[in-house]
Write a protein that holds these residues in place. Structure first.
Motif, PDB file in Angstrom:
ATOM      1  N   GLU A  17       0.854  -1.526   0.063  1.00  0.00           N
ATOM      2  CA  GLU A  17      -0.177  -0.493  -0.189  1.00  0.00           C
ATOM      3  C   GLU A  17       0.781   1.115   0.121  1.00  0.00           C
ATOM      4  N   GLY A  18       2.058   1.303   0.575  1.00  0.00           N
ATOM      5  CA  GLY A  18       2.733   2.399   0.888  1.00  0.00           C
ATOM      6  C   GLY A  18       3.587   2.152  -0.471  1.00  0.00           C
ATOM      7  N   MET A  19       3.711   1.424  -1.724  1.00  0.00           N
ATOM      8  CA  MET A  19       4.962   1.419  -2.992  1.00  0.00           C
ATOM      9  C   MET A  19       4.045   2.831  -3.582  1.00  0.00           C
ATOM     10  N   MET A  20       2.658   2.671  -3.656  1.00  0.00           N
ATOM     11  CA  MET A  20       2.311   4.140  -4.980  1.00  0.00           C
ATOM     12  C   MET A  20       2.412   5.260  -4.017  1.00  0.00           C
ATOM     13  N   PRO A  21       1.800   5.606  -2.670  1.00  0.00           N
ATOM     14  CA  PRO A  21       2.215   7.310  -2.852  1.00  0.00           C
ATOM     15  C   PRO A  21       3.999   7.166  -2.611  1.00  0.00           C
ATOM     16  N   LEU A  22       4.317   6.540  -2.517  1.00  0.00           N
ATOM     17  CA  LEU A  22       5.724   6.446  -2.474  1.00  0.00           C
ATOM     18  C   LEU A  22       7.053   7.006  -3.726  1.00  0.00           C
ATOM     19  N   PHE A  23       6.699   6.256  -4.782  1.00  0.00           N
ATOM     20  CA  PHE A  23       7.332   6.004  -5.995  1.00  0.00           C
ATOM     21  C   PHE A  23       6.350   7.298  -6.619  1.00  0.00           C
ATOM     22  N   ALA A  24       4.970   7.515  -6.954  1.00  0.00           N
ATOM     23  CA  ALA A  24       4.302   8.023  -7.954  1.00  0.00           C
ATOM     24  C   ALA A  24       3.154   8.994  -6.591  1.00  0.00           C
ATOM     25  N   PRO A  25       3.243   9.710  -6.233  1.00  0.00           N
ATOM     26  CA  PRO A  25       2.370  10.749  -5.238  1.00  0.00           C
ATOM     27  C   PRO A  25       1.879  11.325  -6.264  1.00  0.00           C
ATOM     28  N   SER A  26       2.291  12.164  -7.195  1.00  0.00           N
ATOM     29  CA  SER A  26       0.885  13.211  -7.322  1.00  0.00           C
ATOM     30  C   SER A  26      -0.009  11.565  -8.842  1.00  0.00           C
ATOM     31  N   ASN A  27       0.330  10.935  -9.010  1.00  0.00           N
ATOM     32  CA  ASN A  27      -0.879   9.522  -9.279  1.00  0.00           C
ATOM     33  C   ASN A  27      -1.268   9.266  -8.313  1.00  0.00           C
ATOM     34  N   TRP A  28      -1.041   8.593  -7.019  1.00  0.00           N
ATOM     35  CA  TRP A  28      -1.789   8.340  -5.376  1.00  0.00           C
ATOM     36  C   TRP A  28      -2.687   9.352  -5.695  1.00  0.00           C
ATOM     37  N   ARG A  29      -2.269  10.473  -5.426  1.00  0.00           N
ATOM     38  CA  ARG A  29      -3.443  11.654  -4.934  1.00  0.00           C
ATOM     39  C   ARG A  29      -4.404  11.750  -6.026  1.00  0.00           C
ATOM     40  N   GLU A  30      -3.810  11.934  -7.568  1.00  0.00           N
ATOM     41  CA  GLU A  30      -5.309  11.996  -8.441  1.00  0.00           C
ATOM     42  C   GLU A  30      -6.297  10.746  -8.810  1.00  0.00           C
TER      43      GLU A  30
END
Length: 60
Positions: A17-30
């Motif tokens: 679960e932590g990998m997406m906000p770690l590596f692609a925070p803008s995509n995760w936010r969208e």
């Protein structure tokens, strides 16, 4: 299943679960904002599908 197995499983979920906000925070936010706009029934359907997929992986 022991408590150690449960802790390992929870740890693995947290890592994944932590990998997406770690590596692609803008995509995760969208993605998070898109999910927030879904209706409750749509979110439940996604949750149900994820639960079924997880159970299927555990049974394989």
């Amino acid at each position: 299943m022991t408590i150690e197995d449960w802790l390992r499983a929870i740890g693995l979920v947290l890592i994944l679960e932590g990998m997406m906000p770690l590596f692609a925070p803008s995509n995760w936010r969208e993605m998070f904002l898109r999910v927030a706009r879904l209706r409750d029934g749509q979110i439940r359907f996604v949750g149900f599908g994820a639960t079924l997929a997880g159970l299927a992986l555990l049974l394989i």
